[in-house]
Design a protein around this motif. Structure first.
Motif, PDB file in Angstrom:
ATOM      1  N   GLU A 316      39.640  61.465  21.776  1.00  0.00           N
ATOM      2  CA  GLU A 316      40.352  62.717  22.054  1.00  0.00           C
ATOM      3  C   GLU A 316      39.514  63.668  22.913  1.00  0.00           C
ATOM      4  O   GLU A 316      40.064  64.458  23.693  1.00  0.00           O
ATOM      5  N   GLU A 317      38.191  63.585  22.783  1.00  0.00           N
ATOM      6  CA  GLU A 317      37.334  64.444  23.602  1.00  0.00           C
ATOM      7  C   GLU A 317      37.358  64.007  25.057  1.00  0.00           C
ATOM      8  O   GLU A 317      37.375  64.849  25.970  1.00  0.00           O
ATOM      9  N   GLU A 319      39.864  62.512  26.446  1.00  0.00           N
ATOM     10  CA  GLU A 319      41.195  62.892  26.928  1.00  0.00           C
ATOM     11  C   GLU A 319      41.235  64.380  27.274  1.00  0.00           C
ATOM     12  O   GLU A 319      41.847  64.777  28.275  1.00  0.00           O
ATOM     13  N   GLU A 320      40.573  65.200  26.472  1.00  0.00           N
ATOM     14  CA  GLU A 320      40.511  66.627  26.777  1.00  0.00           C
ATOM     15  C   GLU A 320      39.797  66.860  28.109  1.00  0.00           C
ATOM     16  O   GLU A 320      40.183  67.741  28.883  1.00  0.00           O
ATOM     17  N   LEU A 369      42.741  56.322  30.158  1.00  0.00           N
ATOM     18  CA  LEU A 369      43.000  57.765  30.139  1.00  0.00           C
ATOM     19  C   LEU A 369      42.951  58.353  31.549  1.00  0.00           C
ATOM     20  O   LEU A 369      43.768  59.217  31.898  1.00  0.00           O
TER      21      LEU A 369
END
Length: 507
Positions: A316-317, A319-320, A369
């Motif tokens: 998720e990091e 992706e951020e 991603l």
């Protein structure tokens, strides 16, 4: 009898002492038994080692065998395929290519082609002719639209290894080999030393959390020092290190005992002092600050390619980070994905074994991603983590990489014998030590040619594989080309196992 060695030395000592009075001459055994007897008495009364106290003199053999065990295992017990971290079969490939000797295999593969995890690439019924394969250009242009000085990068390069972790002669041999072979040499976070510059090989300057080479007095980032070194002609790319696969999320300490005058000069610190490399950067905060830092370094370097290196952790990091790239319209020129199988001179065992994603998984997540956020065509991906052969390179590129690094492969080309003493300053081949007596044995004039040979032969193997598959460039590779056995009776392509994401699907 627990003290037979001590008793034997005492008996021999007494006999020799008696003969001394009878013959008035001293036997040479006297000079052996006396020290042994004194050592045995000391062993009986010391309190640090139980085995030595219980078995004077003889108990010390345990520690001798502990030292010899890795060597005995490597040379007399392990097979060609079960050695670790790198098996004999692949070490031999590197040695043979480095020496430019025969590197073919007799009597068929030693690998079990029906074992789960076995991987291969299928050939074409219409392979390229040797002349066509020979003309394949395996260089990648690194540098986006905001980069004024893009760099033509080889598909295979020297991964990050610092001066300090490696010896001066090892650094010189690697850099001179890179110059001869036309590929790049990553400095590691230890910065640029005089040995990196002596032969003019292309350099990728890695900036770690210690900011070595561009470090302010308070341990922060010094823009002026960075600008001065970044403008060196040999420096072709800048790599911001966020983490490494061997010890992700972990800082480091340069002990005062290892911080010599030479190492301190290269790193821009005071010699003979302990220097910390914290787990995270001080020059910026968060992912938003990271992107601004990339822009800053690109400007300070005069427009050279700037990228980041990381071992993928929390997806998720990453992706951020992709979301922020689109929002701020700031994209690094390259991203290096380092796998958890990556090597290091020293790391806590929990970090080496149990933290950070493997290269394959990290490469898949990062590539997918970037594709989903429409960024894949704007950034080059480099892969690092136990890459030794042409097929290793092909496999990484099929998963999404553009080019690869190798650290341990290049060390083996220098003459490393996998003695597993990188963290002890006792490397017998002079590669990973600062002991000048050991370093002297690594002759730069001989080893740099081997580094260049290994690179050349490995890149040639990539072109041969592409030719067998009927492809003209690594850009044509995709996940359909590589197969993986998932059971003794079932095999799947990487595309079936890890379907490629649709470009821009999350925009």
């Amino acid at each position: 009898m627990r003290r037979q060695f001590l008793t034997a030395s005492l008996i021999i000592f007494m006999v020799q002492f008696g003969l001394l009075f009878v013959t008035q001459s001293m036997n040479w055994l006297f000079f052996i038994t006396v020290p042994l007897f004194i050592l045995g008495v000391y062993d009986m009364f010391q309190h640090h080692h139980t085995i030595i106290a219980n078995y004077p003199i003889g108990g010390r053999l345990r520690y001798v065998m502990e030292v010899l065990r890795p060597k005995i295992y490597q040379y007399f017990i392990e097979s060609d395929t079960d050695g670790t971290p790198i098996s004999r079969i692949y070490r031999s490939v590197v040695y043979q290519r480095a020496k430019d000797t025969l590197s073919t295999t007799p009597f068929g593969t030693q690998l079990d082609v029906y074992e789960t995890g076995y991987e291969w690439i299928n050939h074409s019924m219409n392979p390229l002719n040797p002349e066509e394969a020979h003309d394949i250009n395996l260089r990648i242009n690194v540098g986006g639209e905001n980069c004024k000085k893009p760099y033509s990068l080889s598909v295979f390069n020297i991964s990050a290894m610092s001066f300090g972790a490696l010896s001066s002669n090892a650094i010189m041999a690697l850099n001179r080999g890179a110059k001869l072979g036309g590929f790049a040499h990553n400095t590691g976070e230890g910065s640029i030393s005089e040995y990196h510059l002596r032969y003019g090989g292309d350099i990728i300057w890695q900036i770690g959390t210690g900011y070595f080479g561009c470090r302010a007095d308070d341990g922060g980032f010094d823009a002026d020092k960075f600008k001065e070194r970044a403008h060196l002609e040999s420096v072709k790319m800048i790599e911001i290190k966020l983490s490494q696969g061997a010890k992700p999320g972990h800082g480091g300490i340069l002990p005062a005992s290892k911080n010599t005058q030479e190492i301190a000069k290269a790193r821009g610190v005071k010699p003979h002092t302990e220097v910390d490399s914290p787990p995270r950067h001080r020059a910026f905060k968060g992912l938003d600050g990271l992107l601004d830092f990339i822009v800053k370094l690109r400007e300070l370097s005069g427009g050279k390619p700037v990228g980041i290196k990381l071992c993928v952790g929390i997806p998720e990091e990453f992706e951020e980070l992709c979301k922020l790239m689109n929002e701020k319209n700031i994209v690094p020129d390259f991203i290096t994905i380092d796998g958890g199988e990556g090597g290091t001179g020293a790391a806590p065992i929990e970090f080496s074994n149990s933290i950070g994603m493997s290269l394959r998984d990290g490469l898949i997540i990062a590539t997918d991603l970037l594709r989903e956020y429409g960024l894949r065509d704007k950034v080059k991906i480099l892969a690092s983590g136990k890459i030794l052969t042409g097929f290793d390179i092909i496999r990484c590129i099929s998963l999404g990489a553009d080019a690869c690094y190798s650290a341990r492969g290049m060390m083996l080309a220098l003459g490393c014998i996998q003695a597993l003493e990188c963290n002890k300053n006792t490397c017998p081949t002079g590669v990973a030590t600062q002991d000048k007596g050991l370093v002297r044995g690594l002759v730069v004039e001989d080893k740099y040619v081997r580094v260049a040979n290994y690179h050349r032969k490995t890149v040639e193997s990539v072109t041969e594989i592409l030719g067998a598959v009927g492809l003209h460039h690594t850009k044509e590779l995709n996940r359909n080309h590589v197969w993986r056995r998932v059971s003794p009776t079932i095999a799947r392509t990487y595309e079936q196992l890890f379907p490629t994401k649709v470009m821009g699907s999350k925009l």
